[in-house]
Design an enzyme around this catalytic site. Structure first.
Site, mmCIF file in Angstrom:
data_model
loop_
_atom_site.group_PDB
_atom_site.id
_atom_site.type_symbol
_atom_site.label_atom_id
_atom_site.label_comp_id
_atom_site.label_asym_id
_atom_site.label_seq_id
_atom_site.Cartn_x
_atom_site.Cartn_y
_atom_site.Cartn_z
ATOM 1 N N LYS A 50 0.831 -1.209 0.000
ATOM 2 C CA LYS A 50 0.000 0.000 0.000
ATOM 3 C C LYS A 50 0.860 1.251 0.000
ATOM 4 O O LYS A 50 0.606 2.201 -0.736
ATOM 5 C CB LYS A 50 -0.944 -0.024 1.219
ATOM 6 N N GLN A 94 -5.271 -1.267 9.821
ATOM 7 C CA GLN A 94 -4.994 -2.589 9.242
ATOM 8 C C GLN A 94 -5.567 -3.675 10.151
ATOM 9 O O GLN A 94 -5.272 -3.728 11.343
ATOM 10 C CB GLN A 94 -3.476 -2.769 9.069
ATOM 11 N N ASP A 117 -10.923 3.125 4.005
ATOM 12 C CA ASP A 117 -11.392 1.770 3.718
ATOM 13 C C ASP A 117 -12.913 1.694 3.539
ATOM 14 O O ASP A 117 -13.440 0.641 3.190
ATOM 15 C CB ASP A 117 -10.984 0.828 4.866
#
Ligand code: NAD
Length: 282
Positions: A50, A94, A117
């Protein structure tokens, strides 16, 4: 046809770059902060991908590493600090978190306009109501790929295997928003094959290697294999790729399919978040 996720991800990056430049002209450098709690080799590997994608398109990124035994307040305070920072436009927590931390509570602490997200209830709720703002990256990537393949979802039979908050549920909403007829299957579904055989578009996100066999697929189906399963020293999807690839019209490989697309969508989401914070209207 094998759907090349890496090539599609490069197209997404090419779409993102001019948006980054436009923000730069306003004095804004889009910034992504990721949060990792504790050591987790798989999470660390995903985060490396990422961050290197961010650097390719001019997004500033930083990784906040918190100790494994951090208490809930410590995590929530860190999220609040990032919420308050002007140079951070997107925040990604995460997963998975260590067991003593509630991921739902942590995700709800992220400011909805920084929710890279797309997991915050405000963004999920808006998605369900047909307003797609910041949305989960994997479903967004699948919808992008369908558009690039020229597959119009309107009136299509779409079947999703897996009803997670990350993939199955938001994808079902996105497909309904595009007027597909959607079936969502899961571990309690009876006769899975009866459903999957209906699918003109089949998305499999179960985490079970080789779950979908050739006799479970409609000839000519477009198939997205989301599964990432480590089996011995190999990474396998949820679809028996070798048996199914000649029946399908198009199929994503694992690796090199949905994974790179998902990473590229995080870039699009971070830029979207920066645009929202600089006054973009819907
Ligand atoms: P999850 O692990 O939270 O849940 C699995 C889902 O599959 C559930 O809905 C469950 O009911 C269903 N399921 C499990 N076994 C089944 C079976 N035998 N038959 C039918 N349904 C079954 O789901 P997730 O987080 O969406 O992850 C699914 C897979 O996708 C995992 O392998 C994960 O690593 C992978 N994944 C990949 C990406 C990517 O970018 N490529 C992104 C997210 C998840």
């Amino acid at each position: 046809m094998i759907i090349d996720g890496k090539a599609l991800a490069q197209e997404v990056e090419a779409d993102v770059k001019p948006r980054v430049e436009k923000l730069a002209a306003q004095g804004i450098v889009p910034g992504l902060a990721t949060i990792l709690v504790g050591a987790n080799p798989a999470s660390e590997m995903y985060l490396r991908l990422k961050h290197s994608a961010c650097s390719r398109v001019g997004i500033r990124s930083e990784n906040v590493v918190l100790p494994e035994d951090i208490h809930e307040k410590g995590l929530l305070d860190k999220i609040q600090e990032l919420n308050n920072r002007k140079d951070v436009h997107g925040i990604l927590l995460q997963l998975p978190l260590p067991k003593h931390l509630d991921p739902r509570k942590a995700m709800m602490a992220i400011a909805p306009e920084k929710d890279a997200d797309g997991f915050h209830p405000c963004n999920m709720g808006a998605l369900l109501l047909g307003a797609e703002r910041l949305v989960p990256c994997t479903p967004k990537g699948i919808i992008y790929a369908l558009e690039k393949l020229g597959v119009n979802l309107e009136g299509k039979e779409a079947v999703i295997v897996g009803h997670s908050n990350v993939v199955g549920k938001p994808l079902a909403a996105m497909m309904l928003n595009r007027n597909a007829t959607v079936q969502v299957c899961h571990v309690y579904t009876k006769n899975l094959a009866e459903h999957t055989k209906d699918a003109e578009v089949l998305v499999v996100a179960a985490g079970v290697p080789g779950l979908i066999k050739a006799d479970m697929v409609m000839p000519g189906a477009v198939i997205f294999d989301v599964g990432i399963n480590r089996v011995g020293n190999k990474t396998l999807g949820d679809v028996d790729f070798d048996a199914v690839k000649d029946i399908a019209r198009a199929i994503t490989p694992v690796p090199g399919g949905v994974g790179p697309l998902t990473v590229s969508m995080l870039l699009a989401q971070t830029v979207e978040a920066a645009e929202i914070q600089s006054g973009k209207k819907y």
